[in-house]
Design an enzyme around this catalytic site. Structure first.
Site, PDB file in Angstrom:
ATOM      1  N   HIS A 114      45.509  47.112  44.966  1.00 15.86           N
ATOM      2  CA  HIS A 114      45.872  47.974  43.854  1.00 15.86           C
ATOM      3  C   HIS A 114      46.902  47.245  43.003  1.00 15.86           C
ATOM      4  CE1 HIS A 114      47.371  51.540  41.701  1.00 15.86           C
ATOM      5  NE2 HIS A 114      46.266  52.143  42.077  1.00 15.86           N
ATOM      6  N   ASP A 166      40.405  55.000  46.857  1.00 17.59           N
ATOM      7  CA  ASP A 166      38.944  54.946  46.830  1.00 17.59           C
ATOM      8  C   ASP A 166      38.336  54.623  48.188  1.00 17.59           C
ATOM      9  OD1 ASP A 166      38.630  55.385  43.989  1.00 17.59           O
ATOM     10  OD2 ASP A 166      39.454  53.389  43.718  1.00 17.59           O
ATOM     11  N   HIS A 197      38.154  50.164  37.017  1.00 21.14           N
ATOM     12  CA  HIS A 197      39.071  51.311  37.051  1.00 21.14           C
ATOM     13  C   HIS A 197      38.525  52.424  37.923  1.00 21.14           C
ATOM     14  CE1 HIS A 197      42.012  54.209  36.130  1.00 21.14           C
ATOM     15  NE2 HIS A 197      41.739  54.488  34.878  1.00 21.14           N
TER      16      HIS A 197
END
Length: 382
Positions: free
Chosen positions: A264, A319, A224
């Protein structure tokens, strides 16, 4: 009732929410109807918190009062600092230290017996939690460096105060604006694992300290919240190797290594937050004269795009660029995920309060697959 198993609850609707809208097919994210691109450019993190908690953007007077009330809650009790000192001595990880310290905050809450159904009281608790998380993280980092924690400054923004407490210097305008934008981009994202964890806890009518502590625990898992650190570790590994970024990525894929920051569960195209952070990384690189991380990430992205990953629904997520941005700001790598929690706490709090307004205990079913009707053998005969 359907007996079809939905592992990970994928595709299962469990509630309605007014907070964030995501279209993963086209790469769209909105908070309460406002596109994330517009909020990132034209609203501060304090404005975004107000929007998530109160349902509308504040006017200038409301924002001033809200920011003042948030800044007034930054300080933490000496007992929390003492706990952080012990955690530093135990070589605790920052995310675990944050989890412990946030849980401890309830001991000094001025409204310990507030009814969870008093939603204004819950928002006051949420404001205190959100205000104190930057102080906890900055104090922990300074303590592990053998430095004294700095007192929070009420004259700085939420983003600026954290960077000041962390580094000891007031941030320049570019750094403060960039970090503020990063906080906005991470504030909410539907029913992700940590948000859902917070809501499940909240559905028992537990208090917000329990919900936020649970959210931190869920976010600490590498599936996560840890991918931004993984990306940065990849970039350092490339930098220390004798390979260019594309060759490194090719070899990694040939060895079955997954490139962090790609893919994702919701987005099937490039994460809109990644696009925004890529632009801020370009600004930081131009301001500092150091474009190495920008060059590495853009070269890898171009290579993987040419390889057809985006066409297959595997694209850069937030990210992929956030770690490089934080590195430019001088933030230690193991604080990246705690910073994610600093921002996402605002979303957790908004979701819990929203859910509790029309609460139903979350209690899913499981399919039993074990034996049945066994007989207990007396212990002396086993």
């Amino acid at each position: 009732m359907s007996d079809e198993l939905q592992r990970g609850l994928e595709g299962v609707l469990v509630a309605e929410s007014d907070l964030s809208y995501i279209d993963g097919e086209v790469g769209e994210l909105q908070y309460r109807g406002y596109p994330i691109e517009d909020l990132a450019r034209n609203a501060t993190f304090e404005e975004v918190l107000y929007l998530l908690w109160h349902g509308e953007l504040p006017d200038r007077d409301a924002l001033a009062a809200f920011s003042e009330s948030l800044a007034a809650e930054h300080a933490v009790d000496d007992a929390v600092i003492e706990t952080l000192e012990r955690l530093v001595e135990a070589d605790e990880r920052p995310m675990a230290a944050l989890r412990t310290a946030v849980s401890q905050l309830s001991a000094s809450d001025p409204e310990p017996d507030a009814d969870p159904e008093d939603f204004e009281a819950s928002l006051r608790k949420g404001r205190r939690i959100t205000a104190k998380i930057p102080t906890i993280l900055a104090a922990f980092d300074r303590l592990r460096q053998g430095k004294e924690p700095l007192e929070p400054r009420e004259d700085l923004s939420y983003a600026g105060n954290f960077l000041y407490m962390l580094t000891g210097a007031e941030p320049d305008d570019v750094s403060e604006e960039t970090f503020d934008m990063a906080l906005t981009l991470h504030a909410d994202h539907g029913f992700n694992a940590s948000t859902f964890t917070s809501i499940v806890i909240g559905s028992t009518m537990a208090d917000l300290y329990s919900s936020v502590t649970g959210g931190i625990g869920a976010l600490s898992g590498p599936l996560h919240g840890g991918a931004n650190q993984d990306v940065m570790e990849m970039l350092f590994e490339i930098d220390e190797s004798d390979k260019d970024p594309v060759q490194w990525a090719k070899d990694a894929r040939n060895d079955g290594v997954r490139i962090p920051g790609w893919g994702h569960r919701v987005y099937k195209t490039k994460d809109p937050r990644a696009k925004i952070l890529q632009g801020k990384l370009e600004d930081l690189a131009a301001a500092s004269g150091g474009s190495k991380w920008l060059d590495y990430t853009t070269e890898i992205e171009a290579y993987l795009t040419d390889e057809g990953l985006v066409e297959k629904g595997i694209a850069p997520n937030v990210d992929f660029y956030s770690g490089s941005v934080y590195d430019h700001l001088g933030i230690p790598m193991d604080l990246y995920t705690p910073i994610f929690a600093m921002s996402r706490a605002g979303g957790w709090i908004a979701h819990v309060v929203e859910y509790q307004e029309d609460n139903r205990l979350i209690r899913p079913l499981s399919r039993y697959t074990g034996p049945r009707d066994q007989e207990v053998t007396p212990i002396d005969e086993r």
